[in-house]
Write a protein that holds these residues in place. Structure first.
Motif, PDB file in Angstrom:
ATOM      1  N   GLU A 131       8.275   3.546  -0.916  1.00  0.00           N
ATOM      2  CA  GLU A 131       8.889   2.293  -0.510  1.00  0.00           C
ATOM      3  C   GLU A 131       8.300   1.148  -1.328  1.00  0.00           C
ATOM      4  OE1 GLU A 131       9.891  -0.158   3.631  1.00  0.00           O
ATOM      5  OE2 GLU A 131       8.561   1.575   3.652  1.00  0.00           O
ATOM      6  N   GLY A 132       9.162   0.254  -1.812  1.00  0.00           N
ATOM      7  CA  GLY A 132       8.681  -0.883  -2.597  1.00  0.00           C
ATOM      8  C   GLY A 132       8.623  -0.627  -4.091  1.00  0.00           C
ATOM      9  N   MET A 133       9.056   0.569  -4.513  1.00  0.00           N
ATOM     10  CA  MET A 133       9.026   0.904  -5.947  1.00  0.00           C
ATOM     11  C   MET A 133      10.357   0.579  -6.635  1.00  0.00           C
ATOM     12  SD  MET A 133       8.366   4.607  -7.813  1.00  0.00           S
ATOM     13  CE  MET A 133       6.609   4.476  -8.088  1.00  0.00           C
ATOM     14  N   THR A 214       2.029   0.000 -14.500  1.00  0.00           N
ATOM     15  CA  THR A 214       1.409  -0.913 -13.539  1.00  0.00           C
ATOM     16  C   THR A 214       2.536  -1.781 -12.991  1.00  0.00           C
ATOM     17  OG1 THR A 214      -0.750  -0.926 -14.625  1.00  0.00           O
ATOM     18  CG2 THR A 214      -0.210  -2.842 -13.255  1.00  0.00           C
ATOM     19  N   PHE A 215       2.665  -1.843 -11.662  1.00  0.00           N
ATOM     20  CA  PHE A 215       3.785  -2.593 -11.087  1.00  0.00           C
ATOM     21  C   PHE A 215       3.386  -3.291  -9.791  1.00  0.00           C
ATOM     22  CE2 PHE A 215       3.981   1.399  -8.828  1.00  0.00           C
ATOM     23  CZ  PHE A 215       4.489   1.086  -7.567  1.00  0.00           C
ATOM     24  N   LYS A 216       4.207  -4.263  -9.406  1.00  0.00           N
ATOM     25  CA  LYS A 216       3.990  -4.970  -8.140  1.00  0.00           C
ATOM     26  C   LYS A 216       4.998  -4.454  -7.115  1.00  0.00           C
ATOM     27  CE  LYS A 216       2.963  -9.425  -7.850  1.00  0.00           C
ATOM     28  NZ  LYS A 216       3.093 -10.925  -7.813  1.00  0.00           N
ATOM     29  N   ASP A 217       4.486  -3.971  -5.997  1.00  0.00           N
ATOM     30  CA  ASP A 217       5.325  -3.443  -4.924  1.00  0.00           C
ATOM     31  C   ASP A 217       6.252  -4.543  -4.395  1.00  0.00           C
ATOM     32  OD1 ASP A 217       5.896  -2.847  -1.954  1.00  0.00           O
ATOM     33  OD2 ASP A 217       5.005  -0.974  -2.641  1.00  0.00           O
ATOM     34  N   THR A 218       7.538  -4.238  -4.266  1.00  0.00           N
ATOM     35  CA  THR A 218       8.510  -5.255  -3.828  1.00  0.00           C
ATOM     36  C   THR A 218       8.391  -5.596  -2.343  1.00  0.00           C
ATOM     37  OG1 THR A 218      10.194  -3.577  -3.365  1.00  0.00           O
ATOM     38  CG2 THR A 218      10.183  -4.536  -5.578  1.00  0.00           C
ATOM     39  N   LYS A 219       7.732  -4.723  -1.571  1.00  0.00           N
ATOM     40  CA  LYS A 219       7.582  -4.950  -0.121  1.00  0.00           C
ATOM     41  C   LYS A 219       6.260  -5.647   0.202  1.00  0.00           C
ATOM     42  CE  LYS A 219      11.409  -2.763   0.999  1.00  0.00           C
ATOM     43  NZ  LYS A 219      12.568  -3.458   1.591  1.00  0.00           N
ATOM     44  N   THR A 220       5.170  -5.045  -0.241  1.00  0.00           N
ATOM     45  CA  THR A 220       3.839  -5.568   0.109  1.00  0.00           C
ATOM     46  C   THR A 220       3.317  -6.601  -0.881  1.00  0.00           C
ATOM     47  OG1 THR A 220       2.660  -3.850  -1.145  1.00  0.00           O
ATOM     48  CG2 THR A 220       3.264  -3.345   1.140  1.00  0.00           C
ATOM     49  N   LYS A 221       3.938  -6.635  -2.088  1.00  0.00           N
ATOM     50  CA  LYS A 221       3.505  -7.522  -3.187  1.00  0.00           C
ATOM     51  C   LYS A 221       2.138  -7.111  -3.746  1.00  0.00           C
ATOM     52  CE  LYS A 221       7.239  -9.800  -2.469  1.00  0.00           C
ATOM     53  NZ  LYS A 221       8.407  -9.515  -3.352  1.00  0.00           N
ATOM     54  N   MET A 222       1.697  -5.920  -3.383  1.00  0.00           N
ATOM     55  CA  MET A 222       0.429  -5.415  -3.924  1.00  0.00           C
ATOM     56  C   MET A 222       0.660  -4.847  -5.316  1.00  0.00           C
ATOM     57  SD  MET A 222      -1.099  -3.483  -0.551  1.00  0.00           S
ATOM     58  CE  MET A 222      -2.678  -3.095  -1.291  1.00  0.00           C
ATOM     59  N   VAL A 223      -0.356  -4.937  -6.174  1.00  0.00           N
ATOM     60  CA  VAL A 223      -0.249  -4.428  -7.539  1.00  0.00           C
ATOM     61  C   VAL A 223      -0.808  -3.020  -7.606  1.00  0.00           C
ATOM     62  CG1 VAL A 223      -0.987  -4.714  -9.932  1.00  0.00           C
ATOM     63  CG2 VAL A 223      -0.369  -6.726  -8.558  1.00  0.00           C
TER      64      VAL A 223
END
Length: 239
Positions: A131-133, A214-223
């Motif tokens: 989720e968030g990817m 390296t990416f920023k999760d679209t849900k949590t905004k965590m890297v």
């Protein structure tokens, strides 16, 4: 005559004394019976009071035990919720397991030279591994000349079987003979906790190259730094 009168008087006196004595004895008996009755009533009342007191104490004790058990259950439930919340806050989840947020670039793998995307390029992720990817913005951190494997495995924590995990590469699997679909393997990857050392099998083989991003999760905004792995088809260039 006088003598007879005297005798009669004495007899009457004796009879009176006898009657008085009987009344006294009777009074004493009645008093004794009354005392005995009072004692029985007191004893009975005492027993009732003791019984009531015992019942109250037992009820109070039961109430305390119930409250204590209820408090323990609530504390345990609260603790579990806090642990779950901590787990979600401390890292991202994938396939029910927590991701290793300190992943590093692999060593000893041959770098791909003719890949579609290069190191440092900005891309959009089209994979839905977690989720968030999907549609997350990412940067290519590494590209390697190796095939990718989709696997089923049993986590080392005794949890539920992880099905169709994407992806691992050949150097992260230990097996006898060629790596192909259906082959039983031991997982050496540590992308997620409780993954390394797990027993599993290969479900699918996908031709490389294999990408680390390296990416920023679209849900949590965590890297998520150095996430492994993605296929070339799961990346889209940002124009």
């Amino acid at each position: 005559m006088k003598k007879r009168n005297i005798m009669t008087s004495l007899s009457v006196a004796a009879l009176s004394l006898s009657l008085l004595s009987g009344v006294a004895v009777s009074a004493d008996s009645m008093g004794h019976m009354h005392d005995m009755s009072s004692m029985k009533m007191e004893k009975k009342t005492t027993k009732k009071s003791t019984k009531k007191s015992s019942m109250k104490m037992a009820k109070k004790s039961a109430k305390k035990t119930t409250v204590k058990k209820s408090t323990m259950k609530m504390t345990k439930k609260s603790s579990n919720k806090m642990n779950m919340k901590h787990s979600m806050m401390s890292g991202m989840m994938m396939d029910g397991l927590e991701m290793n947020m300190n992943s590093k670039l692999p060593k000893g793998l041959k770098k791909a030279t003719h890949s579609k995307f290069h190191v440092g390029q900005k891309v959009t992720l089209k994979a839905k591994h977690m989720e968030g990817m999907y549609n997350a913005k990412a940067t290519v951190a590494g590209v390697y000349k190796t095939d990718l494997y989709e696997i089923d495995f049993m986590p080392t924590n005794g949890g539920k079987m992880v099905k169709n995990h994407k992806w691992v590469v050949a150097s992260e699997l230990k097996a006898k003979g060629a790596l192909k679909a259906g082959k039983k393997v031991t997982v050496l990857a540590d992308h997620m906790y409780d993954m390394k050392g797990a027993k599993g099998k290969i479900v699918k083989v996908h031709k490389g190259p294999a990408y680390v991003v390296t990416f920023k999760d679209t849900k949590t905004k965590m890297v998520m730094k150095n996430h492994k792995w993605l296929t070339q088809q799961e990346l889209k260039a940002i124009k």
